[in-house]
Design an enzyme around this catalytic site. Structure first.
Site, mmCIF file in Angstrom:
data_model
loop_
_atom_site.group_PDB
_atom_site.id
_atom_site.type_symbol
_atom_site.label_atom_id
_atom_site.label_comp_id
_atom_site.label_asym_id
_atom_site.label_seq_id
_atom_site.Cartn_x
_atom_site.Cartn_y
_atom_site.Cartn_z
ATOM 1 C CE LYS A 16 -0.888 6.430 -6.579
ATOM 2 N NZ LYS A 16 -0.413 5.277 -5.820
ATOM 3 C CD GLN A 42 9.791 6.065 -2.534
ATOM 4 O OE1 GLN A 42 9.962 4.893 -2.810
ATOM 5 N NE2 GLN A 42 8.759 6.484 -1.825
ATOM 6 C CG ASP A 66 2.707 8.220 -6.219
ATOM 7 O OD1 ASP A 66 2.846 7.031 -6.596
ATOM 8 O OD2 ASP A 66 2.436 8.530 -5.042
ATOM 9 C CG ASP A 86 10.111 4.188 2.661
ATOM 10 O OD1 ASP A 86 9.176 4.046 3.477
ATOM 11 O OD2 ASP A 86 10.003 4.012 1.434
ATOM 12 C CG ASN A 87 10.020 0.113 0.823
ATOM 13 O OD1 ASN A 87 9.700 -0.653 1.738
ATOM 14 N ND2 ASN A 87 9.148 0.590 -0.045
ATOM 15 C CD GLU A 104 9.096 0.515 5.704
ATOM 16 O OE1 GLU A 104 7.885 0.302 5.657
ATOM 17 O OE2 GLU A 104 9.772 0.749 4.682
ATOM 18 C CE LYS A 107 0.008 4.460 3.580
ATOM 19 N NZ LYS A 107 0.565 3.223 2.952
ATOM 20 C CE1 TYR A 108 -1.212 7.243 -0.534
ATOM 21 C CE2 TYR A 108 -2.683 6.054 0.943
ATOM 22 C CZ TYR A 108 -1.611 6.065 0.081
ATOM 23 O OH TYR A 108 -0.931 4.915 -0.187
#
Lengths: 667, 667
Positions: free
Chosen positions: B255, B315, B350, B386-387, B415, B527-528
């Site tokens: 990204k 992930q 991604d 995360d998640n 989270e 984040k990017y």
């Protein structure tokens, strides 16, 4: 790397979790209760990780069945799911829940979203075809029906026709059946529901002392005498005739009139002081008749549609054969006497309690259980159990299960006036019905709060109330002081708020209200003496009782305890509540004044939309007791209640009045 | 007679029943949570048939212990009993309950009643002597102390001296120990409490992107650069420094800025797109440094009293070595490509999710669990996951148990911003802390309702909130529009309502509020891209952060989440709540205006008596942030809050002011 200590689950691929199942009483230790043809609604929180679609099934099976019946659950929102089934047989059903990811529905939902946003679908259609082919491999004969759908997806000329294939109901139906069983999560417990016959929920009881019904003055009534009263009890519309204990009564420390510790010659004693040289819990008091007479009475009652309920009181008079033959079932004092009942400083020297800490408890439990069996052998199927809260809880759990294993039709009513948790525990242990605090709820607010406690939440699943406006032990102050209107108020409340209720007659219908001063005990109580009653007294309420019992039989809304909704009232003396069948085809509004002394009027608010009534349209209100009709409209409507006339109304609501448009020729 | 089908219980003589035990989560499947030295209060409904006195013990034992510790339970009324214990060790404790009839206390209570009503006591004294002699037979060495009491009862010269013997504390104490174990009821389940270190409940987190901290313009920050910030982060009073993922970042579908699907050359990509040819979840992004640099950073942080929390996001980027080497852990599409994450119509190309329905799940679970082990090996003890709600629940239950079996000091923060039941389930499965809906509770009424949900009822037993006013994913609208006062309001709410809270800095303390229009996403999100921040900007709130964190350390009332009591306020914009230690030695009143735009004033009502404050006496109120003092009296007192100045107060209440009587020489 340290060695693994936590075992892997059996199948970590099952991603759906199931929790918060209701009804589940004490983690499934106790069954929920229903009667035959009464629906059981099961809910659970069911969800999975991620965004996939979930599907769930309610599984149930009747005792002895090995195959589960399956019912598709429906989502209620917020991860809550629901399904129901209606038991048709007496005994036990088991139920549990299965959940799974519905890969086909997930795929279909995503496909539609992708189509709507103009994405390229080719690969997704292939994925769908693979899902269908995998299902076909599990589908046996249905494979032939499934495979063409896969082909049609692969060969679809364009996306919109592929979407049409994906949406065909036959495909959805087949995919819902042939899911991958390896990915199904099963809830960790099998829960139970105990199913009783309908009388466990809906019945009207009439209690009387058979010894008081002799036609000859001063005589001891018999079962044969009681048979003469059956037509009148049936005419009043009762379902159950209930007798206090009918066993031989002890002489030692026999109680005299008005609970005197000294009996005079001729005093008959309390029927609860069970046991004499003639016998104990399996014998009949000789003055009432013989076992044959009792069987004859049961048969005669059945001829009038009446069942007979027996009182089982597990305690002994000092003269009970058990005390001599099974001394190890009782406590003995250092002076060699047997321990009588006491709640210091009170002594009950005519009553010997069983010792539930006896080392011989297995023999004692079996014998007490056998008392039930004996009377079942004589044709009795309803037992009112005296003071179950003073016997070990474990005994009831075992004995009721043991009896109902052979006789699931037997009904046990718990007469436990004690602390709430104890009463609820007895219900969980297996009692079909329970006495309640109804007698002591004497304002609309108290009554509403109590009914909410009984009909909402978990209690509703295992505790079936039986409301008694009076008993031989309880003449409530409200009846002592409120006169005839008070009796009518309490009667209508009991008979309409609880599907099961009972009265102790004839004192109830004769408005007998003389109490021992300062107590809720009847003066000259029938517990300690024979009291002949004038069954022909014209100043009684038998007509009203008959009318209300007829309404109970004619209106299914009154045959259920859980279907009550309270309505707002602008007068604190007036309680108003709706009783309705689930489909609202039978819709009653009961309005009761709690004031036995003054007329009360007030406005009642109806939740029109929830009732299917159209706001603004008038509706018909039919007074089922007086026969009067009214037309109401709007949500607030006025009711006047007069204690002199009738302090309560039972109104039937007709969803709507016919209008000109309803005539055939209007258009 | 039919054969018995219901088995008798093992010991039908045990008459006490135990039910309704709390905390008991999902029938004991999940443990309650506590930190070391945090009290566990256990309650239960405990009762028996009849009128006998009941006694109950709470039993508990630490993992590996075989002997139970026993705590006498106290009756609370209505058959509810309570006891507590305070775990001192990390790991698990088990607890359960024993109940029994206390025959000695029953006898003594009845004896007193009989004495008071003038009854003959001789036989009762003999019964008491027999009870004592029976206890002596079980008492071993204590028999010598018990037997004389029996003798003294038998030989008492009169009833009142016998009563005195019966009442001696030594006798009661001995009889309470030497009860008959054959008559004890044990609760049917052993329940668990999982004990974490105190940081699981009380900690302040500071999140930052290490890649943004390079001192050279346009450079990629390193762990060594981060070390330079440790003094300032420590000065602000934080306990935990938390980094987003520090692993190599994928190139495929990387990204670009502002979540663009097209990365420009030089764009660093999202740290959550984990995995590149350099490695995956066990490797470090080469631009951040080496494993040694990371270990050095952890050690340096420890020198400042700071712990390091890692982000674990299960992930993969398409370039992750797992995708090549463990293809069976992922889903593959019919065109031979790996399935990326999607929530149609959104695509996250991604990100490749793991397939938790993989047939190779045991290997995958073990490897993922080993990721935690690897970083534990590097010195990490806190993981922000995360998640977690997009990975199978069963995995978390297993993996957390597996890790904590060896490392009970490890803390896992979930989270999961998702539906409430999913969040609660993750907490039950073992997560030590959880993100919450705090960000979206923006009125006093909403906030009070939500805090009640978290701190009352069963949720309190297993769900520990961690409140975040902002995260890299969430710039709430309240912060976007409310300016500096909004940041202060949210910060003080988070830091005083939850013992654990965190901020994502430096954007938070710099009041950064530019969002992607219509979203809660930061514009030009870190984040990017690499975002160097001006750590020396004078217009920031680091002074206030430091002050509040100091108050949190100095005031034990702020180190607990469950000790909150809301106070009535006559201004709907103002929320007021008390935070107090159990002994009320530390008593704070926090008053917060939720209006970032206008001054607000209102009166706050204090529950004086519940606080140990004497109505009518003045008391001192010390503003811990401004240093101001006030004297208040009565229950209603006025507070003014100005967004320009300080929209919140943290007030310390002094139970009472000294008066003249307090001087040594007054009397």
């Amino acid at each position: 790397m340290p060695e693994e200590v936590t075992p892997l689950p059996e199948n970590g691929r099952c991603r759906v979790v199931i929790e918060g199942v209701t009804p589940e009483i004490d983690c499934g230790r106790y069954p929920a209760k229903r009667v035959v043809e009464e629906k059981l609604t099961v809910q659970a929180d069911i969800f999975a990780d991620g965004h996939d679609q979930v599907a769930a099934l309610l599984l149930y099976r009747y005792q002895g069945e090995h195959q589960w019946h399956k019912v598709l659950m429906r989502p209620l929102g917020n991860d809550r799911w629901e399904a129901d089934f209606t038991p048709s047989e007496l005994g036990y059903y088991r139920f549990t829940i299965e959940g799974r990811i519905d890969h086909f529905l997930t795929w279909k939902k995503d496909l539609v979203k992708k189509y709507d946003s103009g994405q390229f679908l080719q690969i997704d259609l292939l994925i769908g075809a693979e899902l269908i082919e995998a299902a076909a491999a599990r589908a046996g004969a249905d494979a032939e029906r499934l495979l063409p759908f896969a082909g049609r997806l692969r060969d679809a000329p364009d996306d919109s026709s592929a979407l049409a294939v994906a949406g065909e109901p036959e495909l959805e139906q087949l995919m819902a059946i042939h899911y991958d069983p390896a990915l199904v999560s099963r809830y960790g417990r099998e829960l139970r529901v105990s199913v009783d016959r309908q009388q466990a929920l809906f019945s009207a009881w009439y209690e009387l002392f058979p010894r008081s019904v002799s036609p000859s003055e001063g005589g001891h009534g018999t079962f044969r005498d009681c048979e003469q009263l059956l037509p009148e009890i049936a005419r009043m519309g009762f379902d159950v005739v209930y007798f206090p204990p009918i066993h031989p009564i002890g002489l030692t420390h026999r109680k005299g009139k008005n609970n005197s510790t000294r009996a005079e010659p001729g005093d008959p004693g309390s029927p609860w002081a069970i046991g004499a040289p003639e016998g104990g819990h399996k014998e009949i008091h000789p003055d009432l008749g013989t076992l044959d007479d009792f069987a004859h009475f049961i048969a005669a009652a059945a001829g009038y549609g009446l069942e007979v309920a027996m009182d089982i009181a597990f305690q002994a008079s000092p003269d009970h054969p058990y005390v001599r033959h099974q001394p190890e079932w009782f406590r003995w004092r250092p002076d060699g006497t047997v321990q009588y009942a006491e709640n210091p400083p009170k002594k009950y020297e005519d009553i010997i309690p069983f010792d539930f800490e006896s080392a011989q408890w297995p023999e004692m439990w079996r014998e007490l259980c056998d008392v039930f069996r004996f009377w079942i052998g004589q044709g009795v199927r309803i037992f009112r159990v005296d003071n179950p809260h003073t016997k070990a809880f474990g005994f009831w759990e075992w004995a009721i299960a043991e009896i109902k294993g052979d006789h699931p039709e037997v009904i046990f009513l718990a007469e436990a006036f004690t602390r709430p948790k104890v009463m609820y525990r007895l219900a969980k242990l297996g009692f079909s019905q329970s006495y309640t605090y109804f007698s002591w709820r004497n304002t609309p607010a108290e009554m509403e709060q109590y009914i909410q406690e009984l009909t909402r939440g978990e209690v509703r699943e295992f505790f079936r109330p039986n409301f008694w406006p009076n008993t031989p032990d309880i003449l409530p102050e409200f009846l002592q002081y409120g006169g005839r209107p008070a009796f009518i108020i309490r009667f209508i409340l009991a008979a309409t708020l609880s599907a099961s209720y009972g009265i102790y007659g004839p004192p109830f219908e004769l408005f007998v209200n003389r109490a021992v001063p300062g107590k809720e005990e009847y003066l000259d109580s029938e517990k300690y003496e024979i009291r002949p009653w004038d069954w022909d007294d014209p100043r009684q309420m038998r007509q009203l009782i008959a009318a209300v019992n007829r309404l109970r039989r004619d209106n299914p809304a009154l045959q259920n305890t859980w279907n009550v909704t309270f309505c707002q009232s602008d007068n604190d003396h007036i309680l108003a509540y709706l009783k309705a069948t689930e489909d609202r085809s039978n819709l009653l509004l009961v309005v009761v004044s709690f004031d036995p002394f003054h007329p009360q009027a007030g406005r009642i608010r109806l939740p029109l939309e929830a009732l299917g009534l159209v706001p603004g349209h008038p509706f018909l209100v039919h007074d089922l007791l007086s026969g009067d009709n009214s037309i109401w409209h709007g949500d607030w409507n006025r009711v006047e209640l007069s204690p002199a006339d009738m302090p309560a109304r039972i109104l039937k609501l007709q969803p709507r009045l016919r209008r000109e448009q309803d005539f055939d020729y209007f258009m």
